[in-house]
Write a protein that holds these residues in place. Sequence first.
Motif, mmCIF file in Angstrom:
data_model
loop_
_atom_site.group_PDB
_atom_site.id
_atom_site.type_symbol
_atom_site.label_atom_id
_atom_site.label_comp_id
_atom_site.label_asym_id
_atom_site.label_seq_id
_atom_site.Cartn_x
_atom_site.Cartn_y
_atom_site.Cartn_z
ATOM 1 N N PHE A 98 0.820 -1.204 0.000
ATOM 2 C CA PHE A 98 0.000 0.000 0.000
ATOM 3 C C PHE A 98 0.858 1.260 0.000
ATOM 4 O O PHE A 98 0.499 2.262 -0.617
ATOM 5 N N SER A 99 2.008 1.196 0.669
ATOM 6 C CA SER A 99 2.928 2.334 0.655
ATOM 7 C C SER A 99 3.423 2.594 -0.764
ATOM 8 O O SER A 99 3.526 3.749 -1.203
ATOM 9 N N THR A 100 3.721 1.523 -1.501
ATOM 10 C CA THR A 100 4.177 1.663 -2.882
ATOM 11 C C THR A 100 3.063 2.226 -3.767
ATOM 12 O O THR A 100 3.304 3.081 -4.621
ATOM 13 N N LEU A 101 1.843 1.770 -3.558
ATOM 14 C CA LEU A 101 0.714 2.305 -4.326
ATOM 15 C C LEU A 101 0.531 3.803 -4.055
ATOM 16 O O LEU A 101 0.256 4.582 -4.974
ATOM 17 N N ARG A 102 0.700 4.188 -2.808
ATOM 18 C CA ARG A 102 0.571 5.619 -2.479
ATOM 19 C C ARG A 102 1.667 6.446 -3.154
ATOM 20 O O ARG A 102 1.462 7.615 -3.501
ATOM 21 N N LYS A 103 2.824 5.816 -3.362
ATOM 22 C CA LYS A 103 3.911 6.503 -4.076
ATOM 23 C C LYS A 103 3.468 6.892 -5.478
ATOM 24 O O LYS A 103 3.927 7.898 -6.039
ATOM 25 N N TYR A 104 2.546 6.101 -6.029
ATOM 26 C CA TYR A 104 2.007 6.395 -7.356
ATOM 27 C C TYR A 104 0.624 7.062 -7.261
ATOM 28 O O TYR A 104 -0.210 6.910 -8.138
ATOM 29 N N GLU A 105 0.417 7.772 -6.157
ATOM 30 C CA GLU A 105 -0.743 8.648 -5.948
ATOM 31 C C GLU A 105 -2.050 7.895 -5.718
ATOM 32 O O GLU A 105 -3.137 8.421 -5.990
ATOM 33 N N TYR A 106 -1.950 6.675 -5.194
ATOM 34 C CA TYR A 106 -3.172 5.965 -4.824
ATOM 35 C C TYR A 106 -3.819 6.656 -3.635
ATOM 36 O O TYR A 106 -3.182 6.902 -2.610
ATOM 37 N N ASN A 107 -5.104 6.973 -3.778
ATOM 38 C CA ASN A 107 -5.886 7.589 -2.714
ATOM 39 C C ASN A 107 -7.233 6.877 -2.667
ATOM 40 O O ASN A 107 -8.058 7.051 -3.570
ATOM 41 N N PRO A 108 -7.479 6.074 -1.634
ATOM 42 C CA PRO A 108 -8.716 5.281 -1.597
ATOM 43 C C PRO A 108 -9.987 6.124 -1.557
ATOM 44 O O PRO A 108 -11.064 5.621 -1.896
ATOM 45 N N ASP A 109 -9.870 7.383 -1.167
ATOM 46 C CA ASP A 109 -11.055 8.255 -1.136
ATOM 47 C C ASP A 109 -11.431 8.770 -2.522
ATOM 48 O O ASP A 109 -12.580 9.164 -2.755
ATOM 49 N N LEU A 110 -10.462 8.731 -3.447
ATOM 50 C CA LEU A 110 -10.681 9.333 -4.763
ATOM 51 C C LEU A 110 -10.739 8.311 -5.896
ATOM 52 O O LEU A 110 -11.075 8.675 -7.028
ATOM 53 N N MET A 111 -10.408 7.070 -5.607
ATOM 54 C CA MET A 111 -10.372 6.057 -6.667
ATOM 55 C C MET A 111 -10.632 4.682 -6.081
ATOM 56 O O MET A 111 -10.560 4.472 -4.867
ATOM 57 N N ARG A 112 -10.930 3.764 -6.965
ATOM 58 C CA ARG A 112 -11.123 2.374 -6.547
ATOM 59 C C ARG A 112 -9.893 1.549 -6.935
ATOM 60 O O ARG A 112 -9.267 1.815 -7.957
ATOM 61 N N LEU A 113 -9.590 0.570 -6.103
ATOM 62 C CA LEU A 113 -8.444 -0.305 -6.339
ATOM 63 C C LEU A 113 -8.948 -1.689 -6.724
ATOM 64 O O LEU A 113 -9.847 -2.246 -6.085
ATOM 65 N N HIS A 114 -8.353 -2.239 -7.797
ATOM 66 C CA HIS A 114 -8.673 -3.595 -8.261
ATOM 67 C C HIS A 114 -7.390 -4.411 -8.223
ATOM 68 O O HIS A 114 -6.371 -3.999 -8.800
ATOM 69 N N VAL A 115 -7.432 -5.554 -7.547
ATOM 70 C CA VAL A 115 -6.234 -6.364 -7.345
ATOM 71 C C VAL A 115 -6.397 -7.710 -8.036
ATOM 72 O O VAL A 115 -7.390 -8.421 -7.828
ATOM 73 N N VAL A 116 -5.429 -8.057 -8.877
ATOM 74 C CA VAL A 116 -5.389 -9.378 -9.498
ATOM 75 C C VAL A 116 -4.058 -10.024 -9.133
ATOM 76 O O VAL A 116 -3.123 -9.358 -8.689
ATOM 77 N N GLY A 117 -3.968 -11.325 -9.328
ATOM 78 C CA GLY A 117 -2.732 -12.035 -9.015
ATOM 79 C C GLY A 117 -2.735 -12.600 -7.614
ATOM 80 O O GLY A 117 -3.624 -12.342 -6.802
ATOM 81 N N GLY A 118 -1.684 -13.371 -7.318
ATOM 82 C CA GLY A 118 -1.601 -14.073 -6.037
ATOM 83 C C GLY A 118 -1.531 -13.178 -4.829
ATOM 84 O O GLY A 118 -1.852 -13.604 -3.704
ATOM 85 N N GLY A 119 -1.097 -11.927 -5.007
ATOM 86 C CA GLY A 119 -1.004 -11.020 -3.871
ATOM 87 C C GLY A 119 -2.341 -10.618 -3.288
ATOM 88 O O GLY A 119 -2.405 -10.112 -2.156
ATOM 89 N N GLY A 120 -3.411 -10.856 -4.021
ATOM 90 C CA GLY A 120 -4.728 -10.484 -3.526
ATOM 91 C C GLY A 120 -5.090 -11.192 -2.234
ATOM 92 O O GLY A 120 -5.714 -10.595 -1.337
ATOM 93 N N CYS A 121 -4.693 -12.458 -2.112
ATOM 94 C CA CYS A 121 -5.048 -13.203 -0.892
ATOM 95 C C CYS A 121 -4.300 -12.643 0.320
ATOM 96 O O CYS A 121 -4.826 -12.652 1.439
ATOM 97 N N LEU A 122 -3.085 -12.115 0.123
ATOM 98 C CA LEU A 122 -2.368 -11.503 1.246
ATOM 99 C C LEU A 122 -3.065 -10.239 1.713
ATOM 100 O O LEU A 122 -3.171 -9.981 2.916
#
Length: 305
Positions: free
Chosen positions: A244-268
């Motif tokens: 999540f820290s890495t996503l925020r580095k690329y301007e991820y903001n859960p209040d302003l956008m939706r996140l979609h996760v694919v791949g094995g990391g989703g279960c973590l």
Amino acid sequence: MRELKNTKIIAVDHGYGNMKTANTVTPTGIKAYETEPIFTGNILEYNGIYYRIGEGHKEFIPDKAMDEEYYLLTLMAIARELNVFSIREADVHLAAGLPLTWIRNQREAFRSYLLQNPEVHYRFNGKEYHLHFAGCSLYPQGYPAIVNHLGNFKGTNLLADIGNGTMNILYINNKKAQESRCWTEKLGVNQCMIAAKNAVLDKFGVKIEESTVEQILRFGTADISAPYLDCISSIARQYVAELFSTLRKYEYNPDLMRLHVVGGGGCLIRNFGTYDKSRVTIIDDICATAKGYESLAYMSLKRRG
């Protein structure tokens, strides 16, 4: 399996942890033998050498075309997919992918690598396979997993494809992928696996089976004592926090956008993350990207006529 003009369209998702087709999943571990192995199961026979496939995972390799084993793993994956439909001989159009920011530079080399032999004879699990390769379509990893659901991607959306070796990040605004806003980070699930095994070794002085750690990462628990489970769970939470820290580095903001996760990391993320479940969608189907490759290739070939 899609088919067009008697050509089978077979998608192969070349993961660092697993090889996926639309209907099969196989770990990428591979070991060569000069004579037939004692135990049966996932044995590929090619050019006089036997290969046992499926025990463990391969190490991270930035350019898969430089690794001969991924060609062997591709043959295995095709055989497993054909076997689902009891097919032993086929004209095959491959559909595969590469990390988002690597595909521009590696596309043609990887295509040539996959099509290095126009015709191939080999055996898998004692059955003969005869393939004629008709072509190969390549796509960016992750995106094909959601391409059939783009109608739901209104506003700003962030796609995170978290595999065993890398995390691919892509912005999708009002149903359109933003090619200028995509990145690849070497932050795959295998890094969490290594950290967890090292933590157990450092704290308890023992080695733990990778399969046990994998079970914890996938399901959140395993049949081991509480101190070991707590140790591995702590590492998994740290890894998800880093995601999540890495996503925020690329301007991820859960209040302003939706996140979609694919791949094995989703279960973590599901098992060890803290997030707003109403704004994060985790796609559980590990074969989703392969199915997307197959669908995109079919539509492209059909348009060409």
